[in-house]
Design an enzyme around this catalytic site. Structure first.
Site, PDB file in Angstrom:
ATOM      1  N   LYS A 161       0.796  -1.249   0.071  1.00  0.00           N
ATOM      2  CA  LYS A 161      -0.022  -0.038   0.115  1.00  0.00           C
ATOM      3  C   LYS A 161       0.901   1.113  -0.120  1.00  0.00           C
ATOM      4  CE  LYS A 161      -1.657  -1.731   3.569  1.00  0.00           C
ATOM      5  NZ  LYS A 161      -2.441  -2.172   5.009  1.00  0.00           N
ATOM      6  N   THR A 191      -8.669   8.142   9.520  1.00  0.00           N
ATOM      7  CA  THR A 191      -8.209   6.849   8.656  1.00  0.00           C
ATOM      8  C   THR A 191      -7.822   5.934   9.571  1.00  0.00           C
ATOM      9  OG1 THR A 191      -6.053   7.930   8.545  1.00  0.00           O
ATOM     10  CG2 THR A 191      -7.411   8.389   6.802  1.00  0.00           C
ATOM     11  N   GLY A 231      -7.516   2.295  11.324  1.00  0.00           N
ATOM     12  CA  GLY A 231      -8.009   1.162  11.156  1.00  0.00           C
ATOM     13  C   GLY A 231      -8.310   0.886   9.423  1.00  0.00           C
ATOM     14  N   THR A 232      -7.525   1.766   8.606  1.00  0.00           N
ATOM     15  CA  THR A 232      -7.641   1.489   7.220  1.00  0.00           C
ATOM     16  C   THR A 232      -6.990   0.119   6.678  1.00  0.00           C
ATOM     17  OG1 THR A 232      -5.724   3.097   7.000  1.00  0.00           O
ATOM     18  CG2 THR A 232      -7.896   4.098   6.495  1.00  0.00           C
ATOM     19  N   GLY A 233      -5.773  -0.139   7.572  1.00  0.00           N
ATOM     20  CA  GLY A 233      -5.072  -1.209   6.965  1.00  0.00           C
ATOM     21  C   GLY A 233      -5.737  -2.652   7.429  1.00  0.00           C
ATOM     22  N   CYS A 234      -6.568  -2.581   8.822  1.00  0.00           N
ATOM     23  CA  CYS A 234      -7.259  -3.629   8.978  1.00  0.00           C
ATOM     24  C   CYS A 234      -8.379  -4.074   8.157  1.00  0.00           C
ATOM     25  CB  CYS A 234      -7.631  -3.313  10.443  1.00  0.00           C
ATOM     26  SG  CYS A 234      -6.516  -3.117  11.848  1.00  0.00           S
TER      27      CYS A 234
END
Length: 279
Positions: A174, A208, A210-213
């Site tokens: 990412k 933003t 928790g975007t990765g989770c």
């Protein structure tokens, strides 16, 4: 039969990341969510205030209980915290190698708190990454895992190939942390050489958390429904883009994304995501 997915991750008391974000995402995408808790955090949008890891034996027991009974079709790992927990997770998952495994190598919270002990990085690389169907690091996480600086698209490709050399089947690197371009660009690369970029509009927001989770959980949900890895990654990109675009602006710090935005859009893909350089 209803599709089921398993998330192995930490709890976020603020509800924006971790187990809570994963289960919300599974539900939004029509998948029954199950979980194995690895750590409890006292957390809100302002940061992580305390962390209590779960005993590795209890982590293992949760995984066993779920996989012995429920028809799990995809598995995701998030915050694993310690080498002992990683070793336990890797041991339990060896018997389920046919189930797609998405690894989100969670290391640092949005507020800067460490969510992975230093000695756990080696365990992650040696014991879990080789079992991964897909690993989904952001740039800082990829830099830690590879020891390489990432400042450009070329750097991303080099780092992704280094990650593939560790044994995982595919990498979604990412690129939101890059500063050399005015957009966000994610790189998908497989051990078979499949390669494409997903370019999206940058959204000016602090919400933003928790975007990765959420991104990794959306991929896991789509895999649980039987979709190909490529299709799962693309759908998940639209899911997270809409979740950020339609923020709910909760909290005084880094607030959560809107997990219901994709459903509320009628499951329509946003025009702000472009798939390029596919081959």
């Amino acid at each position: 039969m209803t599709s089921a997915a398993l998330t192995i991750a930490g709890s976020d008391s603020g509800g924006g990341a971790g187990i809570q974000a994963d289960l919300k995402t599974f539900q939004e995408l029509g998948v029954f969510g199950t979980s194995a808790l690895t750590a409890i955090t006292a957390q809100n949008t302002l940061g992580v205030h305390a962390v209590q890891p779960v005993d590795a034996r209890i982590v293992a027991a949760q995984i066993q209980a779920v996989l012995d009974d429920l028809p799990v079709k995809a598995i995701k790992t998030g915050m694993l915290f310690s080498a002992e927990i990683i070793q336990s997770v890797a041991h339990e998952l060896r018997a389920y190698s046919a189930i797609p495994l998405v690894i989100d190598p969670v290391m640092i919270a949005k507020g800067g708190a460490s969510l992975l002990q230093n000695e756990a990085v080696a365990a992650l690389k040696d014991q879990l990454l080789p079992a991964a169907t897909l690993i989904t690091p952001n740039i800082p996480e990829a830099e830690v895992l590879t020891g390489q600086l990432i400042r450009s698209e070329r750097d991303m490709v080099l780092a992704a190939n280094t990650l593939l050399s560790m044994g995982c089947s595919a990498v979604l690197l990412k690129g939101g942390h890059r500063e050399d371009v005015p957009y966000a660009e994610d790189l998908f690369l497989t051990a078979n050489g499949e390669h494409f970029l997903m370019r999206s509009k940058r959204i000016e927001t602090r919400h933003t958390h928790g975007t990765g989770c959420t991104f990794a959980a959306a991929i896991t949900a789509e895999l649980a429904k039987g979709h190909s890895l490529e299709k799962a990654v693309v759908t998940a990109k639209h899911f997270i883009q809409l979740a950020i675009e339609n923020g709910i602006e909760l909290g005084q710090g880094h607030g959560p994304t809107n997990h219901g935005a994709f459903r509320n859009s009628g499951y329509l893909k946003t025009q702000e995501v472009e798939l390029i350089e596919r081959r």
